[in-house]
Design a protein around this motif. Structure first.
Motif, PDB file in Angstrom:
ATOM      1  N   GLY A  27       0.804  -1.214   0.000  1.00 13.81           N
ATOM      2  CA  GLY A  27       0.000   0.000   0.000  1.00 13.81           C
ATOM      3  C   GLY A  27       0.838   1.265   0.000  1.00 13.81           C
ATOM      4  O   GLY A  27       2.034   1.252   0.328  1.00 13.81           O
ATOM      5  N   SER A  28       0.200   2.344  -0.364  1.00 14.84           N
ATOM      6  CA  SER A  28       0.849   3.652  -0.349  1.00 14.84           C
ATOM      7  C   SER A  28      -0.196   4.718  -0.070  1.00 14.84           C
ATOM      8  O   SER A  28      -1.399   4.514  -0.277  1.00 14.84           O
ATOM      9  N   ALA A  29       0.269   5.864   0.411  1.00 12.25           N
ATOM     10  CA  ALA A  29      -0.613   6.996   0.683  1.00 12.25           C
ATOM     11  C   ALA A  29       0.118   8.281   0.315  1.00 12.25           C
ATOM     12  O   ALA A  29       1.344   8.381   0.474  1.00 12.25           O
ATOM     13  N   ARG A  30      -0.632   9.243  -0.153  1.00 14.73           N
ATOM     14  CA  ARG A  30      -0.064  10.536  -0.545  1.00 14.73           C
ATOM     15  C   ARG A  30      -1.012  11.628  -0.088  1.00 14.73           C
ATOM     16  O   ARG A  30      -2.240  11.504  -0.189  1.00 14.73           O
ATOM     17  N   VAL A  31      -0.427  12.711   0.409  1.00  9.08           N
ATOM     18  CA  VAL A  31      -1.195  13.878   0.834  1.00  9.08           C
ATOM     19  C   VAL A  31      -0.774  15.066  -0.025  1.00  9.08           C
ATOM     20  O   VAL A  31       0.428  15.342  -0.173  1.00  9.08           O
ATOM     21  N   ASP A  32      -1.755  15.754  -0.602  1.00 10.63           N
ATOM     22  CA  ASP A  32      -1.509  16.943  -1.416  1.00 10.63           C
ATOM     23  C   ASP A  32      -2.229  18.136  -0.804  1.00 10.63           C
ATOM     24  O   ASP A  32      -3.403  18.018  -0.390  1.00 10.63           O
ATOM     25  N   PHE A  33      -1.546  19.268  -0.751  1.00  6.65           N
ATOM     26  CA  PHE A  33      -2.148  20.500  -0.245  1.00  6.65           C
ATOM     27  C   PHE A  33      -1.910  21.608  -1.261  1.00  6.65           C
ATOM     28  O   PHE A  33      -0.791  21.788  -1.762  1.00  6.65           O
ATOM     29  N   THR A  34      -2.970  22.361  -1.577  1.00  7.42           N
ATOM     30  CA  THR A  34      -2.895  23.441  -2.544  1.00  7.42           C
ATOM     31  C   THR A  34      -3.596  24.671  -1.978  1.00  7.42           C
ATOM     32  O   THR A  34      -4.659  24.549  -1.343  1.00  7.42           O
ATOM     33  N   ASN A  35      -3.012  25.863  -2.196  1.00  6.61           N
ATOM     34  CA  ASN A  35      -3.669  27.082  -1.746  1.00  6.61           C
ATOM     35  C   ASN A  35      -3.531  28.179  -2.788  1.00  6.61           C
ATOM     36  O   ASN A  35      -2.666  28.137  -3.668  1.00  6.61           O
ATOM     37  N   SER A  36      -4.416  29.167  -2.717  1.00  6.61           N
ATOM     38  CA  SER A  36      -4.344  30.353  -3.569  1.00  6.61           C
ATOM     39  C   SER A  36      -5.050  31.490  -2.847  1.00  6.61           C
ATOM     40  O   SER A  36      -5.898  31.271  -1.976  1.00  6.61           O
ATOM     41  N   LEU A  37      -4.698  32.722  -3.225  1.00  4.93           N
ATOM     42  CA  LEU A  37      -5.260  33.904  -2.573  1.00  4.93           C
ATOM     43  C   LEU A  37      -5.496  34.983  -3.623  1.00  4.93           C
ATOM     44  O   LEU A  37      -4.619  35.280  -4.434  1.00  4.93           O
ATOM     45  N   LEU A  38      -6.699  35.562  -3.580  1.00  8.11           N
ATOM     46  CA  LEU A  38      -7.076  36.653  -4.482  1.00  8.11           C
ATOM     47  C   LEU A  38      -7.568  37.816  -3.636  1.00  8.11           C
ATOM     48  O   LEU A  38      -8.301  37.615  -2.658  1.00  8.11           O
ATOM     49  N   GLY A  39      -7.184  39.019  -4.003  1.00  5.76           N
ATOM     50  CA  GLY A  39      -7.637  40.192  -3.260  1.00  5.76           C
ATOM     51  C   GLY A  39      -7.859  41.376  -4.183  1.00  5.76           C
ATOM     52  O   GLY A  39      -7.198  41.508  -5.221  1.00  5.76           O
ATOM     53  N   ALA A  40      -8.799  42.228  -3.815  1.00  3.74           N
ATOM     54  CA  ALA A  40      -9.065  43.445  -4.582  1.00  3.74           C
ATOM     55  C   ALA A  40      -9.649  44.481  -3.638  1.00  3.74           C
ATOM     56  O   ALA A  40     -10.307  44.142  -2.639  1.00  3.74           O
ATOM     57  N   GLU A  41      -9.403  45.737  -3.939  1.00  4.76           N
ATOM     58  CA  GLU A  41      -9.980  46.818  -3.154  1.00  4.76           C
ATOM     59  C   GLU A  41     -10.119  48.074  -3.997  1.00  4.76           C
ATOM     60  O   GLU A  41      -9.369  48.293  -4.951  1.00  4.76           O
ATOM     61  N   VAL A  42     -11.111  48.875  -3.645  1.00  5.31           N
ATOM     62  CA  VAL A  42     -11.343  50.175  -4.248  1.00  5.31           C
ATOM     63  C   VAL A  42     -11.492  51.177  -3.114  1.00  5.31           C
ATOM     64  O   VAL A  42     -12.294  50.961  -2.190  1.00  5.31           O
ATOM     65  N   ASN A  43     -10.721  52.251  -3.164  1.00  2.75           N
ATOM     66  CA  ASN A  43     -10.724  53.229  -2.081  1.00  2.75           C
ATOM     67  C   ASN A  43     -10.764  54.651  -2.620  1.00  2.75           C
ATOM     68  O   ASN A  43     -10.270  54.928  -3.724  1.00  2.75           O
ATOM     69  N   GLY A  44     -11.334  55.508  -1.822  1.00  6.98           N
ATOM     70  CA  GLY A  44     -11.187  56.932  -2.034  1.00  6.98           C
ATOM     71  C   GLY A  44     -10.155  57.474  -1.066  1.00  6.98           C
ATOM     72  O   GLY A  44     -10.017  56.979   0.052  1.00  6.98           O
ATOM     73  N   ALA A  45      -9.389  58.473  -1.494  1.00  9.01           N
ATOM     74  CA  ALA A  45      -8.355  59.069  -0.648  1.00  9.01           C
ATOM     75  C   ALA A  45      -8.541  60.579  -0.621  1.00  9.01           C
ATOM     76  O   ALA A  45      -8.806  61.208  -1.653  1.00  9.01           O
TER      77      ALA A  45
END
Length: 392
Positions: free
Chosen positions: A160-178
């Protein structure tokens, strides 16, 4: 980053925001400046920028032991997969920034960044021959509340065999008045307010293979447990930015805090593919595996309150009248997210899945466990940036 380091980073930002020489006098406000630019924006003026990011994420917790070589709690039992945390290391990314000068000494700013999926994996295997290590799935039996196991390999019958996979991603956006606060050169301070969006997506998958050793018939026995979480944040934010200009050089510090809704989604899928019950002919897919079982499989969502602060430090150098090179550091925090490893439970009712019972007609008997967890935690991302802005 630990809490002490977080406090130090925040303190550095606040010191830069609040420290103004005692001789600074209030005057008519100048137009606001984008954190990545070196001069004030005039009405109708546009600035665009692109930054290469290299960010690290807080490691994702994976507290459940997935594969061991014996019963949990017994002397010398080793946890071979799971039972800790997983980290994808430094994540390269891109951020696009833009600003537009408005009338009334104000400006509209926007940015979007994307850290594409990045993965890491680990695995373990056993030949299933005499003298080899037996690999097992440890769990707590929902009937007895005691430790139990299911074998992945069992010498000399199957390997037997076992494998663990982990994947991540991040998205961000913003709109501001200054809008600027009136300060004399070389200092300037801007008020910032607007809308922020974040999306954190993570997948945690365990795949196993258990195959008969000769002289037993050649077979197929493949399982997949997949836990996926998505966190979508929608919030309003406010903040303040301070700058100082010295010739071609400038430095800026920005502190922002967003308050809003974190929409959390958990998707759990599990399956067994085998031909053990068709006289080793065609394969059949059965629902459920080892931790993703019929009682917790499915798609679930809920909404909670979250706080998302950010501290950013930038320094730049104007290389031409229109172009500026910028170096930066950012620390982004989210107070309430779900992460995939936290959604796994060790307490299961193994009667409901063919993967555990080796019964093609397995049906739930007794407690309906596990269930969806919705265990929450905090998340942070931090890192450096290098960018270029162009003024039109």
């Amino acid at each position: 980053m630990n809490y002490t380091a977080m406090r130090r980073t925040g303190l550095l930002g606040l010191v830069l925001l609040l420290f103004v020489r005692s001789e600074v006098l209030f005057a008519q406000p100048t137009p606001p400046t984008l954190a990545m630019t070196d001069r004030a924006l005039k009405p109708g003026q546009i600035v665009v920028g692109a930054e290469a990011l290299l960010w690290r994420f807080k490691a994702s917790p994976t507290p459940v032991p997935l594969v061991t070589d014996g019963y949990i709690g017994e002397p010398n039992t080793r946890v071979l997969l799971g039972g800790g945390s997983v980290d994808t290391g430094a994540n390269p990314a891109l951020r696009i920034t833009a600003a537009y000068g408005l009338t009334g000494r104000s400006a509209l700013e926007a940015n979007v960044f994307y850290i594409p999926p990045r993965s890491t994996n680990a695995g373990v295997a056993s030949t299933g021959k005499l003298g080899s290590t037996d690999l097992v799935i440890p769990f707590i039996d929902a009937f007895t509340n005691r430790e139990s196991i299911t074998e992945i390999s069992l010498a000399p019958i199957y390997r037997g065999s076992a494998r663990v996979d982990f994947t991540n991603s991040l998205l961000g956006a913003e709109v501001n008045g200054a809008r600027p606060l009136a300060l004399a050169d070389p200092w300037q301070m801007d008020y910032i307010g607007g809308f922020r969006f974040l999306r954190l997506n993570e997948k945690y998958t365990m795949s196993t293979e258990s195959l008969y050793n000769p002289p037993f018939p050649k077979d197929v026995w493949l399982t997949t447990d997949r836990f996926e979480t998505t966190n979508n944040f929608y919030g309003v934010q406010g903040g303040i930015r301070a700058r100082i200009d010295r010739g071609r050089f400038f430095a800026a510090s920005t502190v922002k805090v967003a308050l809003g809704a974190m929409v959390q989604s958990v998707d759990i899928t599990g399956s067994l593919v085998t031909n053990d019950f068709t006289n080793f002919g065609s394969t059949v897919t059965y629902p459920g595996a080892y931790f993703a079982l019929p009682t917790n499989m499915g798609s679930y969502s809920r909404t909670g309150f979250a706080v998302v602060p950010e501290v950013a430090l930038n320094a730049g150098y104007r290389i031409t009248p229109a172009a500026t090179i910028v170096f930066g550091y950012s620390f982004l925090y989210a107070s309430n997210v779900v992460r995939p490893g936290n959604q796994m439970s060790r307490t299961i009712n193994s009667t409901q899945t063919t993967a555990h019972t080796e019964n093609p007609n397995a049906r739930l008997t007794g407690p309906a466990l596990p269930t969806v967890q919705f265990n929450r935690s905090a998340f942070w991302a931090q890192g450096a940036s290098l960018g270029l802005t162009v003024r039109f």
